[in-house]
Design a protein around this motif. Structure first.
Motif, PDB file in Angstrom:
ATOM      1  N   GLN A 126     -16.791   0.676   8.898  1.00 43.98           N
ATOM      2  CA  GLN A 126     -15.236   0.755   7.802  1.00 43.98           C
ATOM      3  C   GLN A 126     -14.766   2.060   7.425  1.00 43.98           C
ATOM      4  OE1 GLN A 126     -15.190  -2.950   5.515  1.00 43.98           O
ATOM      5  NE2 GLN A 126     -14.617  -4.236   7.056  1.00 43.98           N
ATOM      6  N   TRP A 171      -4.541  -4.713   0.890  1.00 50.37           N
ATOM      7  CA  TRP A 171      -4.104  -3.389   1.285  1.00 50.37           C
ATOM      8  C   TRP A 171      -5.219  -3.006   2.445  1.00 50.37           C
ATOM      9  CZ3 TRP A 171      -4.410   0.171  -3.877  1.00 50.37           C
ATOM     10  CH2 TRP A 171      -3.063  -0.228  -4.283  1.00 50.37           C
ATOM     11  N   SER A 172      -6.228  -4.091   2.678  1.00 46.30           N
ATOM     12  CA  SER A 172      -6.668  -3.630   3.815  1.00 46.30           C
ATOM     13  C   SER A 172      -6.957  -4.326   4.918  1.00 46.30           C
ATOM     14  CB  SER A 172      -8.724  -4.443   3.560  1.00 46.30           C
ATOM     15  OG  SER A 172      -9.160  -3.635   2.462  1.00 46.30           O
ATOM     16  N   LEU A 194       0.593  -1.002  -0.163  1.00 43.67           N
ATOM     17  CA  LEU A 194      -0.493  -0.136  -0.377  1.00 43.67           C
ATOM     18  C   LEU A 194       0.893   0.976   0.067  1.00 43.67           C
ATOM     19  CD1 LEU A 194      -2.934   1.378   0.370  1.00 43.67           C
ATOM     20  CD2 LEU A 194      -3.136   1.062   2.485  1.00 43.67           C
ATOM     21  N   ASP A 195       1.833   1.399   0.529  1.00 40.53           N
ATOM     22  CA  ASP A 195       2.938   2.337   0.625  1.00 40.53           C
ATOM     23  C   ASP A 195       3.677   2.678  -0.609  1.00 40.53           C
ATOM     24  OD1 ASP A 195       2.387   2.664   3.515  1.00 40.53           O
ATOM     25  OD2 ASP A 195       3.881   1.368   3.996  1.00 40.53           O
ATOM     26  N   TYR A 214     -14.141   2.481  -1.473  1.00 38.22           N
ATOM     27  CA  TYR A 214     -12.560   1.587  -1.202  1.00 38.22           C
ATOM     28  C   TYR A 214     -11.719   1.504  -1.357  1.00 38.22           C
ATOM     29  CZ  TYR A 214     -14.938  -1.446   2.142  1.00 38.22           C
ATOM     30  OH  TYR A 214     -15.842  -2.260   3.347  1.00 38.22           O
ATOM     31  N   MET A 231      -6.510  -2.910   8.255  1.00 41.44           N
ATOM     32  CA  MET A 231      -7.150  -1.000   7.731  1.00 41.44           C
ATOM     33  C   MET A 231      -8.270  -1.336   7.708  1.00 41.44           C
ATOM     34  SD  MET A 231      -4.087   0.197   6.979  1.00 41.44           S
ATOM     35  CE  MET A 231      -4.941   1.486   5.758  1.00 41.44           C
ATOM     36  N   THR A 239     -10.310   5.370  -0.659  1.00 39.96           N
ATOM     37  CA  THR A 239     -10.342   5.739   0.706  1.00 39.96           C
ATOM     38  C   THR A 239      -8.168   5.373   1.022  1.00 39.96           C
ATOM     39  OG1 THR A 239     -12.365   5.855   2.321  1.00 39.96           O
ATOM     40  CG2 THR A 239     -10.253   5.247   3.182  1.00 39.96           C
ATOM     41  N   LEU A 240      -7.891   4.598   0.317  1.00 36.24           N
ATOM     42  CA  LEU A 240      -7.054   3.729   0.031  1.00 36.24           C
ATOM     43  C   LEU A 240      -5.915   4.007   0.010  1.00 36.24           C
ATOM     44  CD1 LEU A 240      -8.065  -0.569   0.449  1.00 36.24           C
ATOM     45  CD2 LEU A 240      -7.291   0.937   2.308  1.00 36.24           C
TER      46      LEU A 240
END
Length: 458
Positions: A241, A406-407, A162-163, A340, A410, A343-344
């Motif tokens: 969420q 990625w979640s 994700l980063d 989603y 999170m 948001t991510l």
């Protein structure tokens, strides 16, 4: 130019596509037999390259009309070699001329744009046609190429953390990469004119336009109503969420379902009904007299050549029922995925990337749903699933895989009440399918077995 030679394989199996290779047969000889040397050409007459028949479809999925509208003949002639030459000249000029590409410019960005343009050019020329021919089949080939590019980008992101993905987004937009605060719409739930006025924003128009598009895609009132209610239930289930899913009850059911969604669905279905009864008597530009009539004919090129009303037949058999449930699930996932992803990846709801994704999904879904409808309604004609629906299914599934990866850590886990509610919903869905399709088939099978037994006894 057609050949009088018949295919013995297709005569034995009429359901086999004429362009599909025949399956290996167990009765084929073990050793190859000597065959007479073929005569060059067709019936001994040489075939020139410009006499080739390029109208043979790759599948039996045909457009709305069997012949292209050739009112402007030039746009329906094969120009593959000309496009190749022009494309190479443009690439060579842009890549080697310092006036266009100076030393201080970002060559990586220009190179990426050139690669995308080259791929879309190939898509426009070489991809096979889909179910739509207006405004031109090449337009829908480009749309398919864009879908494939997005799918390849998702596959690439699937192997990133994700980063790293957030850092990559900065190359596309330097303003990204900053954490965003989620907005909640459930702060003041008193049913007052002031609270309702505060809830009205630009997203109400987006809701209406979105459901106008869904009505154009699905072409069914009940389909849209079920999807609208299912999305609101999904918002209830996921508001723990995503904070922007937390809305007041009247925001869910009055503003969204009864106002925005209904208005968009109503207008979309009215357009569908108009297109369904609209007379399609097209005249070529050359046969149209007057500048005004010619301009009207050009604008009509961007309207459908024909329009088919969808009758999904949900309760007719299990295949139709399963495909309708699958389509509802895919639409629901396509609606939830951008929430989603934004948001991510820290993107605002009105960011151009988010809007572009929604617009492209609309364009991808138009031919995809048309292909799916023909696939389940006329399986003898559409012997395999179309390219648009296949690629759109892959795209939505890849988005889900990216979000799933990625979640981790999170979002909060699902409460027991949400799990119980969805378990009840799945149980009701399975029970309905068993009662509607399973039990009648079981009774029919038992009746046939009893008949066979009585025949044997007698």
């Amino acid at each position: 130019m057609t050949s009088a030679v018949k295919d013995p394989i297709n005569e034995e199996n009429p359901n086999l596509s004429p362009t599909s290779p025949a399956e290996d047969s167990d009765t084929a000889p073990l050793y190859p037999t000597s065959e007479p040397e073929p005569i060059p050409g067709l019936h001994g007459v040489p075939v020139r390259w410009y006499d080739a028949d390029r109208t043979e479809p790759y599948t039996k999925i045909v457009p709305f009309q069997e012949k292209h509208d050739t009112s402007v003949e030039f746009f329906y002639k094969p120009v593959t070699l000309s496009a190749l030459g022009i494309g190479l000249v443009v690439l060579a000029y842009v890549a080697t001329t310092q006036d266009v590409l100076e030393e201080g410019q970002d060559k990586r960005r220009v190179g990426a744009y050139a690669a995308i343009a080259s791929f879309l050019t190939f898509s426009m020329i070489q991809f096979r046609d889909g179910p739509f021919i207006r405004p031109h089949p090449a337009f829908w080939r480009i749309i398919l190429g864009l879908n494939l590019l997005y799918e390849l980008a998702l596959v690439f992101l699937l192997f990133q953390d994700l980063d790293s993905a957030r850092e990559m987004m900065k190359y596309l937009d330097s303003d990204l990469g900053v954490p965003l605060a989620e907005k909640s719409y459930a702060e003041d739930c008193t049913l007052t004119p002031h609270a309702i006025w505060n809830a009205l924003d630009i997203f109400c128009i987006a809701h209406t336009l979105g459901w106008f598009g869904k009505a154009m895609i699905l072409r069914d009132y009940w389909f849209c109503w079920i999807l609208s209610i299912a999305f609101e239930l999904a918002e209830y289930s996921l508001q723990h969420q995503l904070a922007n899913f937390a809305e007041c009850w009247w925001d869910h059911w009055i503003l969204d379902v009864l106002l925005c969604n209904w208005l968009g669905t109503y207008l979309g279905m009215k357009v569908c009904q108009y297109l369904e009864v609209k007379p399609y008597e097209w005249r070529g530009i050359r046969q149209t007299r007057g500048l005004r009539s010619k301009a009207k004919r050009v604008l009509s090129q961007f309207s459908p050549h024909d329009f088919t009303a969808f009758e999904w037949g949900t309760a007719t058999d299990f295949t139709h029922f399963f495909c309708v449930v699958l389509l509802l699930s895919v639409f629901l996932a396509a609606e939830l995925n951008p929430f989603y992803l934004k948001t991510l990846l820290w993107m605002e709801p009105d960011h151009p990337f988010v809007i572009a994704r929604l617009a492209f999904v609309f364009l991808w879904a138009l031919p995809a749903v048309r292909e799916l409808f023909q696939y389940i309604s006329d399986p003898r004609k559409a012997v395999r699933m179309g390219q648009h629906v296949w690629l759109l299914l892959a795209t939505i599934a890849t988005e889900l895989l990216v979000i799933k990866k990625w979640s981790k850590g999170m979002f909060a886990p699902f409460p027991k009440t949400v799990k119980l509610g969805w378990a009840i919903g799945v149980a009701l869905l399975v029970s309905y399918s068993v009662m509607q399709f399973g039990l009648p088939q079981a009774r029919k099978y038992a009746r046939n077995q009893r008949q066979k037994y009585r025949t044997k006894v007698l």
